[in-house]
Write a protein that holds these residues in place. Structure first.
Motif, PDB file in Angstrom:
ATOM      1  N   ARG A 125      59.817   6.917  19.687  1.00 36.98           N
ATOM      2  CA  ARG A 125      60.239   6.233  20.436  1.00 36.98           C
ATOM      3  C   ARG A 125      59.915   6.646  21.893  1.00 36.98           C
ATOM      4  O   ARG A 125      59.915   5.638  22.061  1.00 36.98           O
ATOM      5  CB  ARG A 125      62.078   6.484  20.639  1.00 36.98           C
ATOM      6  N   ALA A 126      59.535   8.099  22.192  1.00 37.74           N
ATOM      7  CA  ALA A 126      58.741   8.365  22.937  1.00 37.74           C
ATOM      8  C   ALA A 126      57.214   8.084  23.023  1.00 37.74           C
ATOM      9  O   ALA A 126      56.767   6.810  23.971  1.00 37.74           O
ATOM     10  CB  ALA A 126      58.295  10.170  23.280  1.00 37.74           C
ATOM     11  N   ALA A 127      56.864   7.299  22.138  1.00 35.67           N
ATOM     12  CA  ALA A 127      55.369   6.522  21.991  1.00 35.67           C
ATOM     13  C   ALA A 127      55.585   5.423  21.901  1.00 35.67           C
ATOM     14  O   ALA A 127      54.957   4.922  23.032  1.00 35.67           O
ATOM     15  CB  ALA A 127      54.479   7.256  20.208  1.00 35.67           C
ATOM     16  N   PHE A 128      56.485   5.210  21.439  1.00 35.14           N
ATOM     17  CA  PHE A 128      56.705   3.423  20.986  1.00 35.14           C
ATOM     18  C   PHE A 128      56.767   2.412  23.364  1.00 35.14           C
ATOM     19  O   PHE A 128      56.650   2.123  23.463  1.00 35.14           O
ATOM     20  CB  PHE A 128      57.463   2.878  20.778  1.00 35.14           C
ATOM     21  N   MET A 129      57.926   3.424  23.547  1.00 39.78           N
ATOM     22  CA  MET A 129      58.059   3.069  25.116  1.00 39.78           C
ATOM     23  C   MET A 129      56.727   3.352  26.299  1.00 39.78           C
ATOM     24  O   MET A 129      56.955   2.556  27.113  1.00 39.78           O
ATOM     25  CB  MET A 129      59.346   4.210  25.700  1.00 39.78           C
ATOM     26  N   THR A 130      56.481   4.660  26.134  1.00 35.45           N
ATOM     27  CA  THR A 130      55.231   4.842  26.854  1.00 35.45           C
ATOM     28  C   THR A 130      54.082   3.764  26.833  1.00 35.45           C
ATOM     29  O   THR A 130      53.737   3.113  27.100  1.00 35.45           O
ATOM     30  CB  THR A 130      54.370   6.287  25.580  1.00 35.45           C
ATOM     31  N   ALA A 131      53.959   3.149  25.025  1.00 27.15           N
ATOM     32  CA  ALA A 131      53.000   1.703  24.816  1.00 27.15           C
ATOM     33  C   ALA A 131      53.945   0.708  25.495  1.00 27.15           C
ATOM     34  O   ALA A 131      53.278   0.336  26.551  1.00 27.15           O
ATOM     35  CB  ALA A 131      52.795   1.216  23.535  1.00 27.15           C
ATOM     36  N   MET A 132      55.227   0.573  25.571  1.00 27.86           N
ATOM     37  CA  MET A 132      55.547  -0.708  26.194  1.00 27.86           C
ATOM     38  C   MET A 132      55.218  -0.733  27.954  1.00 27.86           C
ATOM     39  O   MET A 132      55.286  -1.325  27.931  1.00 27.86           O
ATOM     40  CB  MET A 132      56.973  -0.890  26.103  1.00 27.86           C
ATOM     41  N   PHE A 133      55.567   0.563  28.233  1.00 25.44           N
ATOM     42  CA  PHE A 133      55.667   0.627  29.967  1.00 25.44           C
ATOM     43  C   PHE A 133      54.377   0.581  30.463  1.00 25.44           C
ATOM     44  O   PHE A 133      53.251  -0.197  31.092  1.00 25.44           O
ATOM     45  CB  PHE A 133      55.633   1.842  30.183  1.00 25.44           C
ATOM     46  N   ASN A 134      52.843   1.024  29.579  1.00 19.97           N
ATOM     47  CA  ASN A 134      51.574   0.461  30.295  1.00 19.97           C
ATOM     48  C   ASN A 134      51.476  -0.620  29.517  1.00 19.97           C
ATOM     49  O   ASN A 134      49.786  -0.865  30.153  1.00 19.97           O
ATOM     50  CB  ASN A 134      50.911   1.941  28.613  1.00 19.97           C
ATOM     51  N   ASN A 135      51.854  -1.401  29.092  1.00 15.00           N
ATOM     52  CA  ASN A 135      50.905  -3.166  28.846  1.00 15.00           C
ATOM     53  C   ASN A 135      52.011  -3.967  29.224  1.00 15.00           C
ATOM     54  O   ASN A 135      52.220  -5.411  29.612  1.00 15.00           O
ATOM     55  CB  ASN A 135      51.554  -3.365  26.825  1.00 15.00           C
ATOM     56  N   TYR A 136      52.750  -2.910  30.571  1.00 13.94           N
ATOM     57  CA  TYR A 136      54.277  -4.003  31.122  1.00 13.94           C
ATOM     58  C   TYR A 136      52.935  -4.621  31.933  1.00 13.94           C
ATOM     59  O   TYR A 136      52.239  -4.662  32.634  1.00 13.94           O
ATOM     60  CB  TYR A 136      54.904  -3.077  31.484  1.00 13.94           C
ATOM     61  N   PRO A 137      53.931  -6.565  32.340  1.00 11.93           N
ATOM     62  CA  PRO A 137      54.791  -6.574  31.432  1.00 11.93           C
ATOM     63  C   PRO A 137      54.536  -7.439  29.976  1.00 11.93           C
ATOM     64  O   PRO A 137      54.203  -8.058  30.401  1.00 11.93           O
ATOM     65  CB  PRO A 137      54.990  -8.045  32.870  1.00 11.93           C
ATOM     66  N   LEU A 138      56.265  -6.991  29.148  1.00  7.69           N
ATOM     67  CA  LEU A 138      55.864  -7.378  28.100  1.00  7.69           C
ATOM     68  C   LEU A 138      57.809  -7.573  27.039  1.00  7.69           C
ATOM     69  O   LEU A 138      57.978  -6.130  27.372  1.00  7.69           O
ATOM     70  CB  LEU A 138      55.544  -6.636  27.336  1.00  7.69           C
ATOM     71  N   GLY A 139      57.659  -8.865  27.350  1.00  5.71           N
ATOM     72  CA  GLY A 139      59.464  -8.744  27.428  1.00  5.71           C
ATOM     73  C   GLY A 139      60.300  -9.338  28.165  1.00  5.71           C
ATOM     74  O   GLY A 139      59.126  -9.579  29.477  1.00  5.71           O
ATOM     75  N   PHE A 140      61.063  -8.901  27.896  1.00  2.43           N
ATOM     76  CA  PHE A 140      62.430 -10.103  28.751  1.00  2.43           C
ATOM     77  C   PHE A 140      62.829  -9.093  29.701  1.00  2.43           C
ATOM     78  O   PHE A 140      63.755  -9.769  30.644  1.00  2.43           O
ATOM     79  CB  PHE A 140      63.608 -10.771  27.813  1.00  2.43           C
ATOM     80  N   TYR A 141      62.890  -7.712  29.470  1.00  2.00           N
ATOM     81  CA  TYR A 141      63.944  -6.634  30.469  1.00  2.00           C
ATOM     82  C   TYR A 141      62.292  -6.369  31.805  1.00  2.00           C
ATOM     83  O   TYR A 141      61.697  -5.660  31.380  1.00  2.00           O
ATOM     84  CB  TYR A 141      64.325  -6.162  30.120  1.00  2.00           C
ATOM     85  N   SER A 142      63.063  -5.976  33.222  1.00  2.00           N
ATOM     86  CA  SER A 142      61.971  -5.329  33.956  1.00  2.00           C
ATOM     87  C   SER A 142      61.388  -3.754  33.275  1.00  2.00           C
ATOM     88  O   SER A 142      62.483  -3.599  32.362  1.00  2.00           O
ATOM     89  CB  SER A 142      63.207  -5.435  35.276  1.00  2.00           C
ATOM     90  N   ALA A 143      61.444  -3.208  34.345  1.00  2.00           N
ATOM     91  CA  ALA A 143      60.647  -2.113  33.441  1.00  2.00           C
ATOM     92  C   ALA A 143      62.213  -0.952  34.016  1.00  2.00           C
ATOM     93  O   ALA A 143      62.283   0.040  33.029  1.00  2.00           O
ATOM     94  CB  ALA A 143      59.632  -1.505  34.511  1.00  2.00           C
ATOM     95  N   ALA A 144      62.192  -1.464  34.798  1.00  2.39           N
ATOM     96  CA  ALA A 144      63.923   0.006  35.813  1.00  2.39           C
ATOM     97  C   ALA A 144      64.915  -0.693  34.333  1.00  2.39           C
ATOM     98  O   ALA A 144      65.578   0.478  34.207  1.00  2.39           O
ATOM     99  CB  ALA A 144      64.500  -0.678  36.923  1.00  2.39           C
ATOM    100  N   THR A 145      65.292  -1.695  34.064  1.00  3.45           N
ATOM    101  CA  THR A 145      66.101  -1.385  32.917  1.00  3.45           C
ATOM    102  C   THR A 145      66.007  -0.706  31.411  1.00  3.45           C
ATOM    103  O   THR A 145      66.820  -0.469  30.776  1.00  3.45           O
ATOM    104  CB  THR A 145      66.635  -3.827  32.654  1.00  3.45           C
ATOM    105  N   LEU A 146      64.517  -1.242  30.995  1.00  2.00           N
ATOM    106  CA  LEU A 146      64.076  -0.079  30.408  1.00  2.00           C
ATOM    107  C   LEU A 146      64.473   1.257  30.265  1.00  2.00           C
ATOM    108  O   LEU A 146      64.554   1.664  29.268  1.00  2.00           O
ATOM    109  CB  LEU A 146      62.598  -0.776  29.862  1.00  2.00           C
ATOM    110  N   VAL A 147      63.823   1.742  31.135  1.00  2.00           N
ATOM    111  CA  VAL A 147      64.238   3.015  31.371  1.00  2.00           C
ATOM    112  C   VAL A 147      65.416   3.355  31.695  1.00  2.00           C
ATOM    113  O   VAL A 147      65.730   4.047  30.616  1.00  2.00           O
ATOM    114  CB  VAL A 147      63.508   3.359  33.066  1.00  2.00           C
TER     115      VAL A 147
END
Length: 334
Positions: free
Chosen positions: A12-34
Motif C-alpha cells: 500500500r505504501a509503495a502503491f500510494m508513493t507511485a500515485m503521488f509521484n505520477n500525479y495528476p493521475l485519477g479522479f481525486y485531488s492529492a489532498a483527498t488521496l492522502v
C-alpha cells in the motif's frame, strides 16, 4: 493473517508513493488521496530538507505495538512482553509538492545533501545551493521543510529566511558586525531574538500545508470543527451511512466533487469529505439553480437532505460553512 496484513501495508505504501509521484493521475485531488490513505492506516512522514527526496519515498519506521499471538515483533529490551516494536512502511512527502520550487532546484538540494551531508541551517542551504531564489526559500519555510528536527518552527524559519536572503551591507546588520557568507547570508541569524514569534498550531498548520503543497498529513480541517458540528446536530460523513430511508439530516464537509454528467438530465452530484470519510448528495436541477451561487462559490458546505438508498442523500438546502477558510481542490463539472 498477519503475514497478509504486513504484505498489504508494505505494498500500500509503495502503491500510494507511485500515485503521488505520477500525479495528476485519477479522479481525486492529492489532498483527498492522502486523507483516504490515512483513514486506511497508512502513515505519512513530513517534508524535511534533510530527509525528503524530490519525489515521495517509502521509509521503514519503528512503531510501538502490543503483542498479539505469533506476530513477528522486535522487543524493545525493556518493559513488559506487550511493550514491543514493529517495523512499518511509511511514506515520506517529497519536495516535488512544494509549490513554487523549481524541479532543478529541488534536485540540486538533494544532490548537494547526498554529496556533502545534511544542511545545518537556512544560511547553509543558501550557500550550498546558490540557484535557489527568495520565493523558493519562503515556500520551503512555510511548507515546514526547514524545521531542522523541530528545532525551528515555521514562522521562525520564515523569519530566518528573510534575514538570510538579505543582501550584504551594514543596513542589514543584526546586533553588531555579523559575518556574511558568500551568498550574502547572515551567519548569526540564529542569534536573532525570535521569541515574539508564535508557533503555527492546529488549523494554521493544516492551512499552510494545503496552500504551500496542496496536501496535509495533519488533521482534516473539519476535525477542528467537529465539536461545534455535533452541538448543532450536523452529522459527519460516517454518521450519514447509518441512516434510515426518509430521514432528514444535515451534514457538513469540504466539497471535493461537483459533477453534472451529460446523461443525468442536469442532475448534479456532490461529494463532501471530512475526517471520517465521504458523504454523497444528488441535487435536482431546480434545487441547484436555487443554490447555484452557494454551491459554486464555497469550498465548505452544510447540506440538508433526505436519505435515500445506497448512501445517497437528496439535497434540499445548502449553506456555506464560512468558519472554515482552508484551501480545497475539487473536481468540478466534467
Amino acid at each position: 493473517a498477519y503475514a497478509s496484513a504486513y504484505f498489504m501495508v508494505h505494498y500500500r505504501a509503495a502503491f500510494m508513493t507511485a500515485m503521488f509521484n505520477n500525479y495528476p493521475l485519477g479522479f481525486y485531488s492529492a489532498a483527498t488521496l492522502v486523507k483516504d490513505a490515512q483513514r486506511h492506516g497508512l502513515r505519512f512522514r513530513s517534508l524535511d530538507l534533510n530527509k525528503s527526496q524530490y519525489v515521495f519515498t517509502v521509509e521503514e519506521a519503528e512503531v510501538k505495538t502490543e503483542c498479539d499471538g505469533d506476530r513477528p515483533l522486535v522487543r524493545t529490551g525493556s518493559g513488559s512482553d506487550r511493550d514491543l516494536i514493529e517495523r512499518e512502511k511509511q511514506v515520506r512527502v517529497g519536495l516535488k509538492y512544494v509549490r513554487g520550487l523549481r524541479r532543478e532546484v529541488g534536485e540540486a538540494i538533494i544532490a548537494e545533501r547526498e554529496k556533502n551531508g545534511p544542511y545545518a541551517s537556512i544560511a547553509d542551504l543558501i550557500d550550498r545551493v546558490p540557484a535557489i531564489n527568495k520565493r523558493e526559500i519562503r515556500a520551503l519555510s512555510l511548507a515546514g521543510a526547514l524545521n531542522f528536527d523541530n528545532t525551528v518552527h515555521r514562522r521562525e524559519a520564515l523569519w530566518q529566511s528573510e534575514l538570510a536572503i538579505q543582501p550584504k551591507g551594514s543596513l542589514f546588520d543584526v546586533g553588531g558586525s555579523p559575518s556574511v557568507s558568500a551568498a550574502g547570508a547572515l551567519t548569526n541569524v540564529r542569534a536573532t531574538d525570535t521569541s515574539f514569534l508564535t508557533r503555527m498550531e492546529g488549523l494554521q498548520l493544516v492551512d499552510a500545508d494545503l496552500r504551500k503543497t496542496g496536501i496535509s498529513i495533519g488533521k482534516h480541517p473539519m476535525a477542528f470543527f467537529r465539536e461545534e458540528m455535533n452541538r448543532r446536530g450536523i452529522l459527519s460523513a460516517q454518521q450519514t451511512l447509518d441512516l434510515k430511508k426518509g430521514q432528514i439530516v444535515s451534514a457538513a464537509g469540504a466539497v471535493i466533487i461537483r459533477q453534472r454528467p451529460m446523461t443525468a438530465n442536469k442532475v448534479v452530484f456532490i461529494t463532501m469529505e471530512d475526517e471520517t470519510g465521504f458523504s454523497n448528495f444528488v441535487v435536482m436541477p431546480d434545487v441547484f439553480e436555487k443554490y447555484r451561487a452557494v454551491i459554486n462559490q464555497n469550498d465548505f458546505l452544510i447540506i440538508k437532505g433526505i436519505f435515500e438508498e445506497r448512501g445517497m442523500l437528496k439535497a434540499m438546502h445548502f449553506s456555506a460553512l464560512k468558519e472554515v477558510t482552508t484551501e480545497v481542490v475539487s473536481h468540478n463539472f466534467r
